[in-house]
Design an enzyme around this catalytic site. Structure first.
Site, PDB file in Angstrom:
ATOM      1  N   ASP A   1     -10.809   2.899   3.789  1.00  0.00           N
ATOM      2  CA  ASP A   1     -11.191   1.488   3.657  1.00  0.00           C
ATOM      3  C   ASP A   1     -12.709   1.350   3.492  1.00  0.00           C
ATOM      4  O   ASP A   1     -13.201   0.289   3.105  1.00  0.00           O
ATOM      5  CB  ASP A   1     -10.756   0.706   4.911  1.00  0.00           C
TER       6      ASP A   1
ATOM      7  N   LYS B   1       0.840  -1.205   0.000  1.00  0.00           N
ATOM      8  CA  LYS B   1       0.000   0.000   0.000  1.00  0.00           C
ATOM      9  C   LYS B   1       0.875   1.255   0.000  1.00  0.00           C
ATOM     10  O   LYS B   1       0.632   2.206  -0.744  1.00  0.00           O
ATOM     11  CB  LYS B   1      -0.928  -0.014   1.225  1.00  0.00           C
TER      12      LYS B   1
ATOM     13  N   GLN C   1      -4.618  -1.538   9.515  1.00  0.00           N
ATOM     14  CA  GLN C   1      -4.550  -2.863   8.902  1.00  0.00           C
ATOM     15  C   GLN C   1      -5.180  -3.895   9.844  1.00  0.00           C
ATOM     16  O   GLN C   1      -4.807  -3.989  11.010  1.00  0.00           O
ATOM     17  CB  GLN C   1      -3.083  -3.223   8.617  1.00  0.00           C
TER      18      GLN C   1
END
Ligand code: NDP
Length: 283
Positions: free
Chosen positions: A120, A53, A97
């Site tokens: 997200d 990422k 995460q």
């Protein structure tokens, strides 16, 4: 029939180039889109995802911060960190995460992220926005799967889309996005009786179960577009999807490979969401 292979790597490059133009336009105005990725603990798979990422952000010239917290970090410390990033004007996207260590309540963590920075798309407010068809920041994996269908010119309106799997991060948002594009949507789960009856009727079949090769060619409608979200590690170390690619490609019209299908799109859409969040903040 031999299916056309949906090249996720190539489409991801194309989509990234589109978003780079938008990121560059912001940079020309003195605003560099910024993403903060927090990882708690040492999970090796999570470390690889986070590194990818951060790398994708660098490729597009975005600012990124990689925050590594030890596995014994308290929930309060993590929430404090998030509050600091919520208030930081150079950060437009925040991602924690998952999974986080068991002593941390992941729901609390996701709710602590400012919905405007929730790249997200997991905050309940963003989930609600998706439900009412007024999406703010869509979850990256289903967003990427939709982009693949769009880029391949697969017609969605009026088609029967079957989503196998109902997780909050893939199955449910995928079904909502297909519904938003006027598909007739069926969601199947581990409790579905006679799964093949549904999958064989799908014009668009999206599979996200985490069960290696569970969908075989005889379960697919000839000509269907098959999107395989699954990523499974086989005993020989190779990756495979939830669809048995070899038998499925003989029946389907379109199919994503694993690796090289949905995977590259997930990170691409994360970058897209970061740029979009920065654009909104700049208004
Ligand atoms: P979850 O384990 O959270 O959900 C799996 C879903 O599949 C559940 O809803 C479950 O049903 C359903 N399911 C399991 N077995 C069957 C079955 N035999 N028949 C029908 N439905 C079944 O997984 P995720 O959604 O998080 O992930 C799914 C897959 O996608 C995994 O392989 C994961 O690694 C991959 N993934 C890939 C990403 C990418 O970037 N390409 C990103 C995210 C995930 P029930 O609810 O009844 O238990």
């Amino acid at each position: 029939m031999t299916a056309r292979i949906i090249d996720g790597k190539a489409i991801a490059q194309e989509v990234r180039a589109e978003w780079k133009v938008r990121a560059d336009a912001l940079k020309a105005r003195g605003i560099t889109p910024g993403l903060a990725v927090i990882i708690v603990g040492e999970d090796p798979a999570s470390k690889v995802y986070v590194a990818n990422k951060v790398k994708a952000c660098a490729e597009l010239g975005l600012h990124s911060e990689h925050i590594v917290l030890s596995a014994d970090t308290s929930e309060a410390t993590l929430l404090e960190k998030i509050a600091g990033l919520n208030a930081d004007p150079i950060i437009h996207g925040i991602l924690v995460q998952l999974p986080v260590p068991k002593h941390i309540d992941s729901d609390k963590v996701l709710k602590a992220i400012n919905p405007e920075k929730d790249v997200d798309g997991f905050h309940p407010m963003n989930v609600g926005a998706l439900v009412i068809g007024n999406t703010l920041l869509p979850p990256c994996t289903p967003y990427g799967a939709m982009k693949l269908l769009e880029k391949c010119g697969v017609e969605i309106g009026g088609k029967h889309a079957v989503v196998v799997g109902r997780s909050n991060i893939v199955g449910k948002p995928m079904a909502l996005m297909l519904l938003q594009k006027n598909a007739t949507v069926t969601i199947c789960t581990s409790k579905t009786v006679d799964l093949a009856k549904f999958t064989r009727d799908a014009d668009i079949l999206v599979v996200a179960t985490g069960k290696a090769k569970m969908i075989t060619g005889d379960m697919i409608k000839p000509g269907a577009a098959v999107i395989d979200v699954g990523i499974n590690r086989m005993p020989d170390g190779k990756l495979c999807g939830d669809v048995d690619f070899d038998s499925a490609k003989e029946v389907a019209g379109w199919i994503t490979p694993v690796p090289g299908g949905v995977g590259p799109m997930t990170i691409t859409m994360l970058v897209a969401n970061t740029v979009q969040a920065a654009e909104r903040a700049a208004k």
